[in-house]
Design a protein around this motif. Structure first.
Motif, short mmCIF file in Angstrom:
data_model
loop_
_atom_site.label_atom_id
_atom_site.label_comp_id
_atom_site.label_asym_id
_atom_site.label_seq_id
_atom_site.Cartn_x
_atom_site.Cartn_y
_atom_site.Cartn_z
N MET A 74 0.83 -1.21 0.00
CA MET A 74 0.00 0.00 0.00
C MET A 74 0.87 1.27 0.00
O MET A 74 0.74 2.11 -0.85
CB MET A 74 -0.86 -0.03 1.27
N LYS A 90 5.02 2.57 0.33
CA LYS A 90 6.43 2.16 0.35
C LYS A 90 7.30 3.41 0.45
O LYS A 90 7.16 4.33 -0.37
CB LYS A 90 6.75 1.39 -0.93
N GLN A 115 7.56 -0.14 4.85
CA GLN A 115 6.38 -0.44 4.03
C GLN A 115 5.19 -0.58 4.95
O GLN A 115 5.34 -1.01 6.09
CB GLN A 115 6.57 -1.77 3.31
N ASN A 145 1.41 -2.41 4.72
CA ASN A 145 0.52 -3.24 3.91
C ASN A 145 -0.93 -3.02 4.35
O ASN A 145 -1.18 -2.71 5.52
CB ASN A 145 0.88 -4.71 4.08
N LYS A 146 -1.84 -3.20 3.39
CA LYS A 146 -3.26 -3.01 3.70
C LYS A 146 -3.67 -3.92 4.86
O LYS A 146 -3.26 -5.07 4.94
CB LYS A 146 -4.10 -3.34 2.46
N GLU A 174 -2.91 -3.48 8.08
CA GLU A 174 -2.01 -3.49 9.25
C GLU A 174 -2.37 -2.37 10.23
O GLU A 174 -2.98 -1.36 9.85
CB GLU A 174 -0.56 -3.26 8.80
N TYR A 223 2.54 5.34 -3.02
CA TYR A 223 1.26 4.91 -2.47
C TYR A 223 0.49 4.22 -3.58
O TYR A 223 0.27 4.81 -4.64
CB TYR A 223 0.49 6.12 -1.94
N ARG A 224 0.14 2.98 -3.35
CA ARG A 224 -0.54 2.19 -4.39
C ARG A 224 0.20 2.29 -5.72
O ARG A 224 -0.39 2.60 -6.75
CB ARG A 224 -1.99 2.62 -4.53
N THR A 274 -6.51 0.91 7.44
CA THR A 274 -5.11 0.62 7.77
C THR A 274 -4.58 1.80 8.60
O THR A 274 -4.88 2.96 8.28
CB THR A 274 -4.30 0.47 6.48
#
Ligand SMILES: Nc1ncnc2c1ncn2[C@@H]1O[C@H](COP(=O)(O)OP(=O)(O)OP(=O)(O)O)[C@@H](O)[C@H]1O
Length: 233
Positions: free
Chosen positions: A1, A3, A23, A25-26, A28, A60-61, A186
């Motif tokens: 999601m 980085k 990072q 992640n979706k 979290e 982002y994405r 998230t």
């Protein structure tokens, strides 16, 4: 999601954030801990667009958003709260939720239903007509928190969300966070309240002197000798 690669932010000769890689992640809930002055807020400000980085890349994405300002990142779904609250102090609790939602062109009825539901979730529904400035600091933090949720944010950064809370409000906040997490939000959260962050984090990142010194399972990071040393030393 999200980085972040080699992110650096300097203030004159102070390197507040130094070559940080991380990072998110979706799904979290990432906790960020570290001693005072270790660069946590600067990291958050740089990622969310309050500050421009000196070096590094933020994606982002899979989109490069390194230089996008705060408002543009907010429109992309990156929300946040502030250590120094940014509410419309003289407006009511209800207006604080509805005005930004309407500016975002949300349907009024949908926004009203959402505002009512979120107010009930954080137990502020009996305060809807009060001016924001008349709430306790803890209640103002909860209001700013649900306002970020109202703004269609998918990834929400929280800067010391329980600072100034009456102890019996902390559980209210943590329960709300987990309910919103269960609905797919998230979170990345800077917090000095270690028991609180240990209760909800799915991953923990420790920073010291602007650098990430540990990143992983919360119990492992908390017990990491370098992390213990950074806090005690
Ligand atoms: N606007 C600024 N101008 C100059 N120096 C700054 C600025 N903001 C932060 N700093 C410096 O950058 C370093 C990191 O500060 P930062 O506030 O990010 O730490 P922190 O980990 O969030 O601290 P705390 O836990 O006390 O909030 C410190 O040395 C601080 O003095």
């Amino acid at each position: 999601m999200l980085k972040v690669t080699n992110l650096t932010k300097r203030f004159g000769g102070t390197v507040a954030v130094n070559q940080v890689n991380l990072q998110v992640n979706k799904g979290e809930i990432v906790g960020i801990i570290g001693p005072n002055g270790s660069g946590k807020s600067t990291l958050l400000h740089t990622i969310t667009g309050v500050y421009q980085p000196d070096e590094g890349v933020i994606e982002y994405r899979n989109r490069d958003i390194t230089r996008a300002p705060l408002e543009e990142k907010a429109r992309m779904g990156i929300g946040r709260t502030f250590q120094n609250l940014r509410l419309f102090k003289r407006l009511t609790v209800w207006e604080n939720l509805m005005i930004p939602a309407i500016q975002l062109k949300k349907d009024r009825k949908v926004a009203e239903e959402e505002a009512q539901e979120l107010l009930e979730l954080v137990k502020l529904h009996n305060h809807a007509t009060e001016q924001a400035q008349n709430l306790s600091i803890g209640q103002q933090r909860l209001l700013e928190f649900i306002r970020a949720v109202m703004l269609n944010s998918e990834l929400i950064f929280l800067d010391e969300p329980t600072a100034g809370f009456h102890p019996n409000m902390i559980q209210n906040f943590l329960d709300t966070l987990q309910k919103l997490h269960a609905r797919g939000k998230t979170f990345v959260m800077i917090e000095h309240n270690i028991p609180a962050i240990m209760e909800v984090s799915t991953r923990l990142i420790a920073v010291a002197a602007g650098e990430v010194i540990a990143d992983g399972d919360p119990k492992t990071v908390h017990a990491n000798p370098q992390v213990v040393e950074a806090y005690l030393g």
